[in-house]
Design a protein around this motif. Structure first.
Motif, PDB file in Angstrom:
ATOM      1  N   ARG A  85       0.320  -1.227   0.218  1.00 24.20           N
ATOM      2  CA  ARG A  85      -0.432  -0.036  -0.261  1.00 24.20           C
ATOM      3  C   ARG A  85       0.626   1.101  -0.217  1.00 24.20           C
ATOM      4  NH1 ARG A  85      -5.335  -0.757   3.133  1.00 24.20           N
ATOM      5  NH2 ARG A  85      -5.429  -2.886   2.975  1.00 24.20           N
ATOM      6  N   SER A  86       0.382   1.919  -0.847  1.00 25.39           N
ATOM      7  CA  SER A  86       1.290   3.522  -0.282  1.00 25.39           C
ATOM      8  C   SER A  86       0.853   4.110   1.213  1.00 25.39           C
ATOM      9  CB  SER A  86       0.805   4.428  -1.245  1.00 25.39           C
ATOM     10  OG  SER A  86      -0.707   5.656  -1.702  1.00 25.39           O
TER      11      SER A  86
ATOM     12  N   CYS B 227       1.891   3.550 -10.783  1.00 21.37           N
ATOM     13  CA  CYS B 227       1.958   3.602 -10.212  1.00 21.37           C
ATOM     14  C   CYS B 227       3.163   3.829  -9.519  1.00 21.37           C
ATOM     15  CB  CYS B 227       0.790   3.974  -8.723  1.00 21.37           C
ATOM     16  SG  CYS B 227       0.959   4.526  -7.377  1.00 21.37           S
TER      17      CYS B 227
ATOM     18  N   GLU C 167      -4.392   0.973  -6.292  1.00 20.05           N
ATOM     19  CA  GLU C 167      -4.501   2.457  -5.707  1.00 20.05           C
ATOM     20  C   GLU C 167      -4.408   3.236  -7.149  1.00 20.05           C
ATOM     21  OE1 GLU C 167      -3.078   3.613  -3.546  1.00 20.05           O
ATOM     22  OE2 GLU C 167      -2.694   6.008  -3.966  1.00 20.05           O
TER      23      GLU C 167
END
Ligand SMILES: Nc1ncnc2c1ncn2[C@@H]1O[C@H](COP(=O)(O)OP(=O)(O)OP(=O)(O)O)[C@@H](O)[C@H]1O
Ligand SMILES: [Mg+2]
Length: 433
Positions: free
Chosen positions: A4-5, A151, A166
């Protein structure tokens, strides 16, 4: 492990803001009746069948996910829709992560003239795509496909769970903020489910599935989920040299192609709110296998198993053993039928194939659901099914009791079989085969 960012500073501020609001008594609440809601002006794609499946056109600010097997025509459909929208004077954008701009142009040349007016961007970097969307501000944007965008903040490969989630979330933020209708094209896995995380289906407003057989020209568009319309509608297309053509009178075509041979019956089905006549064919032949084959196309396999069991127990048509028979059932034309009314069609087609005789008054139509105790059950919209059958010259339609005027009504499978099948000695399937 799932990537995950990390949250940005803005996220942190938002979270703190929320806590602060709670401390001061929270947001004032309003009843739904007081919520201001302007009527949504839908954007027509100019493709009637697509608009119908969408519930009347694209809703600004909504996300539509279009899934389908490779080469089925997803890019063609979205190209055509954008072309029409551009032709109507709206700004559009086609983002292609799979094909180069030249390839997209070559396809557009096949289509209507306005398809060449659509600006195309061949890019896979998410930030570049978002920047372009923000500055160009199209009314409608197509991302072909969501699995190819990348991304930069995540290290996962494009198409991985983290990436797709995302990419979709960031596109959605922008689409909602700017009221841009976005169509995300998605890949499907081998068994036909949408590839990528399930969360994608939850996130978007509308999930469309484009299906059909590669070898046949017919393509069917269905809504699996639609926040702005019914999911019952289906659109039928034919792939031609000039792109996808809507099939407006599919019944006429399918009835004209029906063979009327042993094992053939016409099903008066409902595709959403629209009646559709399709031919259901069955073939029964002695099996060399210990476990006989049960092969379906355009139907649910379990449905066939159920109908065969009911046929054996309550219809006197046993195909299980000594010798075992292979059973093949096919909905002609590459259409998929997912409604209970198909049961009687399967039963009549298999019984007719097993006995090696054509049904009485062939071509004849039918519809009805079978109960486990051999009864024939009422299904929805009998009057529309009967009207469609009459319109296409089917004088005999076998239907459950209570279906209305013009139907050959029967309350059990046995009764329906005795009316539909010619009486007297019939050839058993082993001889017919
Ligand atoms: N000249 C033509 N005449 C008829 N049909 C064609 C022609 N050119 C292409 N097609 C059909 O269009 C299909 C390709 O359509 P399209 O590129 O829209 O599919 P797609 O679903 O986007 O595929 P992908 O999964 O590769 O992106 C081909 O499989 C073929 O059936
Ligand atoms: Mg494509």
């Amino acid at each position: 492990m799932e990537e995950r960012s990390a949250g940005t500073a803005a996220d942190g501020k938002r979270a703190r803001g929320r806590v602060g609001a709670r401390a001061t008594g929270g947001t004032p609440l309003v009843a739904l009746s007081q919520v201001a809601a302007a009527p949504v002006a839908r954007l027509q794609t100019g493709i009637g069948e697509l608009d119908r499946v969408l519930g009347g056109g694209l809703v600004p600010g909504s996300l539509v996910l279009l899934g389908g097997s490779p080469g089925i025509g997803k890019s063609t459909l979205t190209n055509m829709a954008l072309g029409n929208i551009a032709g109507a004077g709206h700004k559009t954008l086609y983002v292609s992560g799979e094909e180069s701009a030249e390839q997209v142009r070559l396809r557009a040349e096949r289509l209507q003239a306005s398809a060449l007016e659509v600006p195309v961007m061949a890019e896979t970097d998410l930030d570049a795509v978002l920047d372009t969307i923000a500055s160009h501000a199209p009314r409608v944007c197509v991302i072909d496909s969501v699995q190819t965008l990348r991304c930069g903040e995540l290290s996962g490969a494009p198409g991985s769970v983290g990436q797709v989630r995302e990419v979709a979330a960031r596109i959605m933020d922008l689409a909602k903020a700017r009221s841009i209708a976005v169509v995300l094209v998605g890949h499907v896995t081998k068994d036909g489910a949408l590839a990528g995380p399930r969360v994608l289906e939850h996130l978007v407003d509308c999930v469309l599935q484009f299906e059909g057989e590669r070898e046949r020209p017919y393509r069917e568009l269905r809504a699996l989920k639609n926040r702005f319309g019914s999911t019952n509608e289906a659109g039928l297309f034919e792939m031609r040299q000039g792109g996808l053509v809507e099939v407006l009178d599919a019944s006429a075509r399918f009835v004209a192609e029906a063979t009327h041979a042993p094992g053939s019956v016409v099903l008066a089905a409902m595709e959403g709110s629209r009646p559709l006549l399709v031919e259901v064919q069955a073939l029964v032949s002695p099996s060399e296998l210990e476990q006989p084959r049960r092969v379906v196309s355009g139907l649910d396999r379990n449905r066939l198993a159920l109908v065969l069991a009911i046929l054996g127990r309550h219809g006197g048509v046993g195909l299980g053993s000594h010798p075992p028979y292979d059973v093949f059932v096919n909905v002609v034309g590459g259409v998929r039928i997912d409604e209970p009314g198909v049961d009687l069609a399967i039963a009549l087609a298999v019984a007719s194939a097993a006995k090696g005789v054509a049904l009485n008054g062939s071509p004849c139509g039918c519809f009805g659901e079978l109960g486990l105790t051999g009864e024939l059950r009422w299904v929805g919209h009998p009057e529309r099914r009967l009207a469609e059958a009459a319109r296409h010259g089917l004088s005999v339609v076998h239907a459950p009791a209570g279906s209305g005027q013009g139907a050959h009504e029967a309350s059990t499978l046995r009764a329906a079989l005795s009316v539909a099948l010619p009486s007297g000695r019939t050839r058993p399937a082993s001889v017919a085969a």
